[in-house]
Motif scaffolding. Sequence first.
Motif, PDB file in Angstrom:
ATOM      1  N   MET A  86      30.253  39.436  30.875  1.00 44.78           N
ATOM      2  CA  MET A  86      30.537  40.092  30.944  1.00 44.78           C
ATOM      3  C   MET A  86      30.433  40.735  32.197  1.00 44.78           C
ATOM      4  N   SER A  87      31.760  40.193  33.025  1.00 43.66           N
ATOM      5  CA  SER A  87      31.900  41.194  34.595  1.00 43.66           C
ATOM      6  C   SER A  87      31.959  42.179  34.604  1.00 43.66           C
ATOM      7  N   PHE A  88      31.854  43.238  35.925  1.00 41.42           N
ATOM      8  CA  PHE A  88      32.317  43.938  35.260  1.00 41.42           C
ATOM      9  C   PHE A  88      33.726  44.315  35.900  1.00 41.42           C
ATOM     10  N   ALA A  89      34.475  43.021  36.582  1.00 42.18           N
ATOM     11  CA  ALA A  89      36.124  42.992  36.989  1.00 42.18           C
ATOM     12  C   ALA A  89      36.743  42.600  35.769  1.00 42.18           C
ATOM     13  N   SER A  90      37.300  42.855  34.250  1.00 39.88           N
ATOM     14  CA  SER A  90      37.173  42.206  33.796  1.00 39.88           C
ATOM     15  C   SER A  90      38.234  43.487  32.234  1.00 39.88           C
ATOM     16  N   ILE A  91      38.734  42.760  31.610  1.00 40.66           N
ATOM     17  CA  ILE A  91      39.379  44.347  30.401  1.00 40.66           C
ATOM     18  C   ILE A  91      38.144  44.422  29.658  1.00 40.66           C
ATOM     19  N   GLN A  92      37.045  43.431  29.327  1.00 41.63           N
ATOM     20  CA  GLN A  92      36.302  43.914  28.841  1.00 41.63           C
ATOM     21  C   GLN A  92      35.089  44.701  28.648  1.00 41.63           C
ATOM     22  N   TYR A  93      34.902  44.448  30.257  1.00 41.48           N
ATOM     23  CA  TYR A  93      33.652  45.665  30.668  1.00 41.48           C
ATOM     24  C   TYR A  93      34.574  46.748  30.647  1.00 41.48           C
ATOM     25  N   ALA A  94      35.784  47.288  30.314  1.00 48.37           N
ATOM     26  CA  ALA A  94      36.909  48.004  30.497  1.00 48.37           C
ATOM     27  C   ALA A  94      36.184  48.796  28.719  1.00 48.37           C
ATOM     28  N   VAL A  95      36.493  48.108  27.718  1.00 48.02           N
ATOM     29  CA  VAL A  95      36.623  48.386  26.660  1.00 48.02           C
ATOM     30  C   VAL A  95      35.130  48.423  26.405  1.00 48.02           C
ATOM     31  N   GLY A  97      31.184  45.910  46.137  1.00 50.84           N
ATOM     32  CA  GLY A  97      32.152  46.428  44.811  1.00 50.84           C
ATOM     33  C   GLY A  97      31.052  47.002  43.451  1.00 50.84           C
ATOM     34  N   TYR A  98      30.213  45.474  43.527  1.00 52.54           N
ATOM     35  CA  TYR A  98      29.739  45.828  42.360  1.00 52.54           C
ATOM     36  C   TYR A  98      28.057  46.936  42.363  1.00 52.54           C
ATOM     37  N   SER A  99      27.676  47.322  43.662  1.00 54.90           N
ATOM     38  CA  SER A  99      26.695  47.837  43.234  1.00 54.90           C
ATOM     39  C   SER A  99      27.654  49.969  43.386  1.00 54.90           C
ATOM     40  N   ASP A 100      28.972  49.764  43.250  1.00 57.61           N
ATOM     41  CA  ASP A 100      29.711  50.801  43.290  1.00 57.61           C
ATOM     42  C   ASP A 100      29.754  51.018  41.725  1.00 57.61           C
ATOM     43  N   ILE A 101      30.627  50.412  41.110  1.00 58.48           N
ATOM     44  CA  ILE A 101      30.217  49.447  39.793  1.00 58.48           C
ATOM     45  C   ILE A 101      29.973  50.209  39.178  1.00 58.48           C
ATOM     46  N   ALA A 102      27.967  49.652  39.211  1.00 56.76           N
ATOM     47  CA  ALA A 102      26.951  50.152  38.831  1.00 56.76           C
ATOM     48  C   ALA A 102      26.769  51.137  38.972  1.00 56.76           C
ATOM     49  N   MET A 134      47.996  45.634  43.285  1.00 52.60           N
ATOM     50  CA  MET A 134      48.750  44.160  43.895  1.00 52.60           C
ATOM     51  C   MET A 134      47.393  43.533  44.065  1.00 52.60           C
ATOM     52  N   GLY A 135      45.971  43.661  44.317  1.00 53.47           N
ATOM     53  CA  GLY A 135      45.645  42.796  43.989  1.00 53.47           C
ATOM     54  C   GLY A 135      44.817  42.523  42.794  1.00 53.47           C
ATOM     55  N   THR A 136      45.787  43.325  41.643  1.00 53.67           N
ATOM     56  CA  THR A 136      45.126  42.319  40.274  1.00 53.67           C
ATOM     57  C   THR A 136      45.475  40.685  40.107  1.00 53.67           C
ATOM     58  N   SER A 137      46.179  40.152  40.960  1.00 53.20           N
ATOM     59  CA  SER A 137      47.182  39.648  41.082  1.00 53.20           C
ATOM     60  C   SER A 137      46.085  38.285  41.856  1.00 53.20           C
ATOM     61  N   ASN A 138      45.060  38.870  42.058  1.00 50.59           N
ATOM     62  CA  ASN A 138      44.472  37.587  43.860  1.00 50.59           C
ATOM     63  C   ASN A 138      43.553  36.896  41.836  1.00 50.59           C
ATOM     64  N   GLU A 139      43.106  36.309  42.390  1.00 52.39           N
ATOM     65  CA  GLU A 139      42.423  34.614  41.822  1.00 52.39           C
ATOM     66  C   GLU A 139      41.171  35.495  41.556  1.00 52.39           C
ATOM     67  N   PRO A 140      40.511  35.931  39.721  1.00 52.08           N
ATOM     68  CA  PRO A 140      39.501  36.314  39.759  1.00 52.08           C
ATOM     69  C   PRO A 140      38.019  35.534  39.821  1.00 52.08           C
ATOM     70  N   SER A 141      37.165  35.876  40.652  1.00 51.22           N
ATOM     71  CA  SER A 141      35.903  34.950  41.117  1.00 51.22           C
ATOM     72  C   SER A 141      34.789  35.784  40.933  1.00 51.22           C
ATOM     73  N   GLN A 142      33.619  34.714  40.330  1.00 49.69           N
ATOM     74  CA  GLN A 142      32.402  35.696  39.795  1.00 49.69           C
ATOM     75  C   GLN A 142      31.860  35.892  41.072  1.00 49.69           C
ATOM     76  N   PHE A 143      31.186  37.495  40.435  1.00 54.09           N
ATOM     77  CA  PHE A 143      30.287  38.151  41.793  1.00 54.09           C
ATOM     78  C   PHE A 143      29.198  36.806  42.228  1.00 54.09           C
ATOM     79  N   ILE A 144      29.549  37.393  43.852  1.00 52.38           N
ATOM     80  CA  ILE A 144      28.334  35.836  44.494  1.00 52.38           C
ATOM     81  C   ILE A 144      26.176  36.597  43.950  1.00 52.38           C
ATOM     82  N   TYR A 145      26.328  37.532  43.887  1.00 53.90           N
ATOM     83  CA  TYR A 145      24.972  37.877  43.331  1.00 53.90           C
ATOM     84  C   TYR A 145      24.248  37.756  42.185  1.00 53.90           C
ATOM     85  N   PHE A 146      25.478  37.333  41.664  1.00 55.59           N
ATOM     86  CA  PHE A 146      24.932  36.501  40.057  1.00 55.59           C
ATOM     87  C   PHE A 146      24.103  35.429  40.309  1.00 55.59           C
ATOM     88  N   GLN A 147      24.911  35.038  41.039  1.00 59.32           N
ATOM     89  CA  GLN A 147      23.910  33.170  40.955  1.00 59.32           C
ATOM     90  C   GLN A 147      22.325  33.664  41.546  1.00 59.32           C
TER      91      GLN A 147
END
Lengths: 393, 474
Positions: B1-10, B246-251, B460-473
């Motif tokens: 579940m990525s932070f930048a997803s509707i699933q996380y918001a729910v 960005g991940y740290s901020d959301i966390a 505007m940016g929500t139409s950017n192609e989403p990508s996995q957080f780099i540090y997940f790897q």
Amino acid sequence: MNRHNSSISNSEPSIQTRLRTNAKAALWAVFFLFLMDVSVNLLFPYPGDPHAMPNAVQRYFEYGRSTEAKLERLIGPTDETTAPIGFAGWLNPDDWASQPQAPAQPDGILMAVYGMSFAADVGNAVCEMDPRFTMRFIGGPSAPPNFVYAAYELDRGKYPIKVAVLGILASSLRGMDTLTGITMNFEQPYPFTYPIYRVQGGALYAEWPAIRSLPELRSALADPVRWNTFVEQLATHDRYYSPLLFERTPLDHSAIVRMARRAWAQRRDLQIVESLHDGSGFKESAPAVPVLRAILRGFAKSCTAEGVIPFVYLVNDRGYSDHLYRLLAPTLDSEGINYVSTHIYAPSDNPANFIGDGHFTEAANTRIAEAMHGEIFAELQTPLAEKRDLLRE
Amino acid sequence: MSFASIQYAVFLTIVYGLYRMMSHRQQNLMLLAASYIFYGAWDWRFLGLMLISTVIDYAVALRLRTAEAPRARKGLLLVSICANLGLLGAFKYFNFFASSLADLAGAFGITLHWTTLSIVLPVGISFYTFQTLSYTIDVYRRKLEATDRFFDFALFVAFFPQLVAGPIERASHLLPQVLKPRTITWDQSTRGVYLIAFGLFKKVVIADGVAHSVDTIYNAGLNVTWADIILATYLFALQIYCDFSGYSDIARGSAKLMGFDIMVNFRLPYFSSNPSEFWRRWHISLSTWLRDYLYSPLGGNHHGTAKTYRNLMTTMVLGGLWHGAAWNFVLWGVFQGAILCIHRPFAKGRKDAPPRTGLSAWVMQAASVAFFFHVTCYGWLLFRARSFEQIAVYTARLVTDFGNLHTSIPMPPFATLLGIPLLVLLDTCEYQKGTAQFYRHWVAPARGLLYAALAFVFLMGTSNEPSQFIYFQF
């Protein structure tokens, strides 16, 4: 239940002042958002003239408008009030009269190319390379393989064609479950239509759209009953159809709503693409794959029956590496169809092979055309009996 | 579940709603369940590894509480270290070391038939392993009292906002917050919402927006120009900063909504003027972890110059390897260690020099920041490259192809082009004011304009192609 520890603390000084300040800031934010929305519409209005070229910013804020609202802009009641894209790609043989019906030279070769701009580019390069070739091109922008095959089927057997080329574009395989470029390309819809193919008992069946020409589209747009019939057909058969994206609403006037709708469309598109393709290649389990293979078999069979050389141009565009080649090469080899795959001559991971809009550079097209010309020429030199023997082997 | 997803918001909305209705004990149990659901959403099998880590460290710490004999204490600590690093080694590094050893033996004409494990790297294993290790080490050092509340300890290990990509919390900071009832203040709530919004802006608008441009060049092999390498590396510097911070901020924002205070992980790293400052600003939770649990135990800077350099290099190389099982990360660690070593005598010299003032100080500072930004960018080239050959060719091309402005890098999306100056403006304000909450002192219309601008560009940016957080790897 301990409510104290999870409640908003009352110990902070002037919490009501903070609330008021934040509420004020929030109201200002809403006001500025409204102002930005209005400003976008005033500063970057989409040109009303369908022949005018909008600039990049105007296009950007238009992408999320509903499909119906975009169609209304594109398709006017007359040719003069219709955008040029409205005329492209219709599978109507009457529209193809301007295409060459015989080779330009008496001993020349009429090569029919069915596909999209990628196929037209390489076809033109072949003709420039060897003046004996004359290209008869029938295509549509980003046309999926079902369009390409339908174009071939409608056109075959009428002219002295020696070579028939099907252009298959990797990124357009996603359109095999669509009936029109209106749904497949939400941001910049292409109004032309085409059939969806299904395989039943090993045979191909086509589901044709209710609208098959520009005049039919015009009349449907003016006739709610006819239009609804078409929309219902899309809702039933077209995988890309979504009422949220398709139907016009008053919210089309809001730039913010348009941006949100565009984002939603992109997420939806991504899901559809991911059901067909992942980073490592096309998925064998995708329903489009057996249909595509059946199309290639049908193409080979009818060409051989008519003495036409079948040729397939595999366009592995950006992001697709050699995936289309790996998906289709076994079928092409087993059917004895000649082909050229771009991954050898213009690898998609080399940005130097592409121009800004994603098409191949002239140099890349020339390399591909040389390969295609060589393959076709070798095939033309091979006597028919020998070819039959080879196929039997 | 990525932070930048509707699933996380729910997910966050449900968790927050439940949280507000519960007592402290219930909150902790619910958060633990939520954290396991959050983590299990990637692959429920990975939960087993985390549970093993949790149980071992919980038990080891309890035994440490009563064990007095130094040998016994060391033995217990060793159990924890071996178990945690063993799991990390098996799942993250086994294939890397096996294939590297086989390659090395091959160079000497010896053929080794190693079996490589066909395993997927469990998400966040490097982060929670370091987090839970800090607990047993601190208990061993008697800096922290072991807890006997298993579920609370399990929540400390698995707390979902920072579980997958940090910040790597210390037990001494987070565990007391788990154990004691929390108070949610109005400031925390509004700050939390802002952090989540700003984190999403950085991730969705900028990091995701530039990803395609960076990938196109770095996946292009060797067919690129000087300008391509320069632009792609600048953009990667932005991407990795916005992605990770960005991940740290959301966390931090998510945690703040529930009354938790998670440590700051980034403090404007690109305003650093030297490597030492950079590591005080970049991935602070890792750099301080490495300082406290590796650099200092090795002797730090207390045993002469040579040993200080050795310790710096060891720490940074292992820090590089922490990022991933690949030689380019090791090289990046070597590079970071080397620049720290090179900078060290200069820093000493500067301490003794009289401080500059006025315009000359500003110019010097700006020049140092600009210069060091380019040093950092070269480090990112090492980090992002896919092979040693690519590093060698790109490095050579920076010199041999100097000034070739022909580019084939795709232009980032419009939203990203608008977002980058907005980010630079906000980070500059933060740098000048010295606080991340600079905007709180603005008048309501100015704050409203900031929120609206962030929201508009985010949309505007929500139409950017989403990508996995780099540090997940990692």
